[in-house]
Scaffold this motif. Structure first.
Motif, PDB file in Angstrom:
ATOM      1  N   ASP A  75      32.124  45.574  39.645  1.00  0.00           N
ATOM      2  CA  ASP A  75      31.686  44.326  40.390  1.00  0.00           C
ATOM      3  C   ASP A  75      31.775  43.050  39.254  1.00  0.00           C
ATOM      4  O   ASP A  75      32.418  42.006  39.406  1.00  0.00           O
ATOM      5  N   ASP A 265      37.631  36.978  54.034  1.00  0.00           N
ATOM      6  CA  ASP A 265      38.297  37.381  52.729  1.00  0.00           C
ATOM      7  C   ASP A 265      38.908  38.833  53.104  1.00  0.00           C
ATOM      8  O   ASP A 265      38.500  39.534  54.110  1.00  0.00           O
ATOM      9  N   GLU A 267      38.707  42.114  52.248  1.00  0.00           N
ATOM     10  CA  GLU A 267      37.777  43.001  51.570  1.00  0.00           C
ATOM     11  C   GLU A 267      38.328  44.131  50.726  1.00  0.00           C
ATOM     12  O   GLU A 267      37.480  44.576  49.715  1.00  0.00           O
ATOM     13  N   ARG A 270      39.612  43.012  47.100  1.00  0.00           N
ATOM     14  CA  ARG A 270      38.447  42.122  46.306  1.00  0.00           C
ATOM     15  C   ARG A 270      38.254  42.700  44.831  1.00  0.00           C
ATOM     16  O   ARG A 270      37.901  41.779  43.853  1.00  0.00           O
ATOM     17  N   ASP A 273      40.018  39.985  43.121  1.00  0.00           N
ATOM     18  CA  ASP A 273      39.755  38.575  43.377  1.00  0.00           C
ATOM     19  C   ASP A 273      38.910  37.680  41.989  1.00  0.00           C
ATOM     20  O   ASP A 273      37.834  38.289  41.664  1.00  0.00           O
ATOM     21  N   ARG A 276      35.268  36.122  42.500  1.00  0.00           N
ATOM     22  CA  ARG A 276      34.055  36.642  42.968  1.00  0.00           C
ATOM     23  C   ARG A 276      32.814  36.356  42.137  1.00  0.00           C
ATOM     24  O   ARG A 276      32.869  36.429  40.958  1.00  0.00           O
ATOM     25  N   SER A 277      31.811  36.217  43.066  1.00  0.00           N
ATOM     26  CA  SER A 277      30.346  35.614  42.580  1.00  0.00           C
ATOM     27  C   SER A 277      29.840  36.845  41.303  1.00  0.00           C
ATOM     28  O   SER A 277      29.092  36.326  40.699  1.00  0.00           O
TER      29      SER A 277
END
Length: 481
Positions: A75, A265, A267, A270, A273, A276-277
């Protein structure tokens, strides 16, 4: 009788999951329960299950917190440079992607932990396989086989078990085996190349820019085989058609394009990406250092692995996501993987608990050893290597190395075969062992890759057996055993 029922239980389990008549979790629980009753020990079922759960509880805890830890690392962007580097190397060429999978799995396997290897490998490669519609069982098969060969490192488990069981030095077992294991790893790379060529023929090639620019497509229910009507590989890629690697039928585990979430998006992609936050670029070196320290502590066995991952997950969550709602969101994001894997491990505890508690494993091992002809005595090293394939697949490493290997070594010693040769030969089956339904790490692999365990087994076993035989043949050829 227990011998027959033991083999029947294993065969029933494998048939049911490979034909998809039952889910792995249901089969791992119900089949051994029925056979436990069949052998007249139904009253002891609860004791066997509790014992099995107790034995596997540390493994389940390790997997739960390892998934959370590496999920958080994914993440926050720790592995994004790896993904970009592999993308740059592979250039959307299926052959290079499969070879890259084997190389990455082999490198990451140096930490000695299969679960870690599979989490990192799948996290890096899964988006690329999905975007190019490559067969996901190719990814899981190559990764598992590469990890199986590397699992023979002294800190990986099997070598240490063999050394302990036969009271030998681990380095005396492992170091002479390096040439044979190198040949096994080379066989994995050749396999990856061949499978990659098959994927390239099936799908065609795209440039990296074309691959990244492709729009994700809705996922149909099935992927049918195409016969090719004059369209090029690129068109087949974009339309989601094309023949299977064998030329007919469906491609098990083949991706059919990324799916979209409610925001539109992609998924499944990701991992690449850049906006991404959850990214934490300012904490990159902290996360890299924490991961390196965690793996180092694991290799040096400073603390039990479940404790290390528990502490690592707690620290990673606290530092990267100091606010409670963000922590809960990250845990919820990975809850599906955690539940699937931990549930599979506890279900496997029923299987292993019944297999061991009823005495089936002991009787099966005695039968196999007793079935070895007397004339094969001087060749017990080769016999041990051949037996290591089915026995480490149908048994845990503990059961094989502590239960069966001493008997084989004793039989070999009676014919002048050194225990060192027996120990080295016992490592040959590890390439196959890593796809055993009794190995918890394999459920991490198929779970994260979204591949049916039966599909993975059906595809991988034949290649893993071939790789194990290469290791064994190389050991004999080099005079190691």
């Amino acid at each position: 009788m227990l011998t027959i029922l033991g083999f029947a239980m294993i065969a029933t389990f494998l048939v049911l999951i490979m034909t998809k008549k039952m889910s792995p979790i249901a089969a791992l629980v119900l089949i051994p329960a029925l056979f436990c009753v069949a052998v007249g020990q139904g009253a002891q079922l609860g004791d066997y299950v509790i014992e099995g759960v107790g034995n596997l509880a540390p493994t389940a805890a390790m997997l739960m917190f390892a998934i959370v830890y590496f999920g958080v690392m994914i993440d926050v962007g720790l592995f994004d440079p790896i993904v970009r580097g592999i993308l740059k190397f592979c250039q959307a060429d299926p052959m290079r992607i499969v070879v890259g999978t084997a190389v990455l799995a082999a490198i990451v396997s140096l930490d000695g932990d299969g679960s870690t290897t599979f989490m990192i490998t799948v996290s890096a490669m899964y988006p690329l396989y999905k975007r190019l519609k490559m067969s996901l069982v190719v990814m899981t098969g190559v990764a598992a086989t590469a990890n199986g060969v590397m699992n023979t490192l002294p800190w990986g488990g099997p070598t240490a078990r063999a050394a302990t069981a036969l009271k030998l030095d681990a380095s005396e077992i492992f170091v002479p085996m390096i040439p044979a294991l190198a040949m096994g790893l080379l066989a994995v790379f050749v396999l990856a190349y061949v499978l990659g060529i098959r994927e390239r023929k099936r799908l065609g090639m795209l440039t990296l820019d074309e691959a990244l620019a492709r729009e994700p497509q809705p996922e149909p229910e099935t992927v049918s085989a195409g016969t090719g009507t004059g369209t090029g590989g690129k068109d087949r890629l974009r339309k989601g058609t094309g023949a299977s690697a064998s030329g007919t039928g469906e491609v098990p585990g083949t991706s059919t394009g990324g799916t979209e979430n409610e925001d539109g998006d992609d998924e499944e992609f990701r991992g690449l990406d850049p906006d991404r936050s959850t990214l934490r670029p300012k904490l990159y070196w902290f996360n890299a250092g924490l991961t390196a320290a965690l793996l180092t502590a694991m290799i040096m066995e400073l603390m039990p692995i479940p404790v290390l991952f528990l502490l690592g997950a707690a620290l990673a969550l606290t530092v990267n996501f100091p606010h409670m709602p963000d922590q809960r969101a990250r845990i919820a994001a990975h809850a599906d993987n955690v539940l699937n894997v931990s549930g599979m491990v506890f279900a496997a505890a029923v299987f292993t608990g019944v297999l061991t508690g009823t005495g089936m494993v002991e009787h099966m091992a005695d039968w196999v050893v007793g079935a070895v002809p007397e004339a094969m005595g001087p060749h017990m090293a080769i016999v041990t290597g051949l037996l290591s394939l089915p026995l480490t697949y149908f048994m845990s490493n503990d059961g094989f190395y502590f239960g069966v290997l001493p008997v084989l070594a004793e039989a070999g010693a009676a014919h002048g075969v050194s225990p060192l040769e027996i120990a080295r030969a016992s490592l040959a089956g590890q390439a196959l062992h890593m796809s055993s339904p009794l190995v918890p790490a394999v459920y991490v692999l198929v779970g994260m890759a979204k591949v049916e365990f039966g599909d993975h087994t059906r595809f991988t076993v034949k290649w893993a057996v071939l790789t194990s035989l290469v290791v064994l043949a190389a050991g004999v050829l080099f005079g190691i055993m």
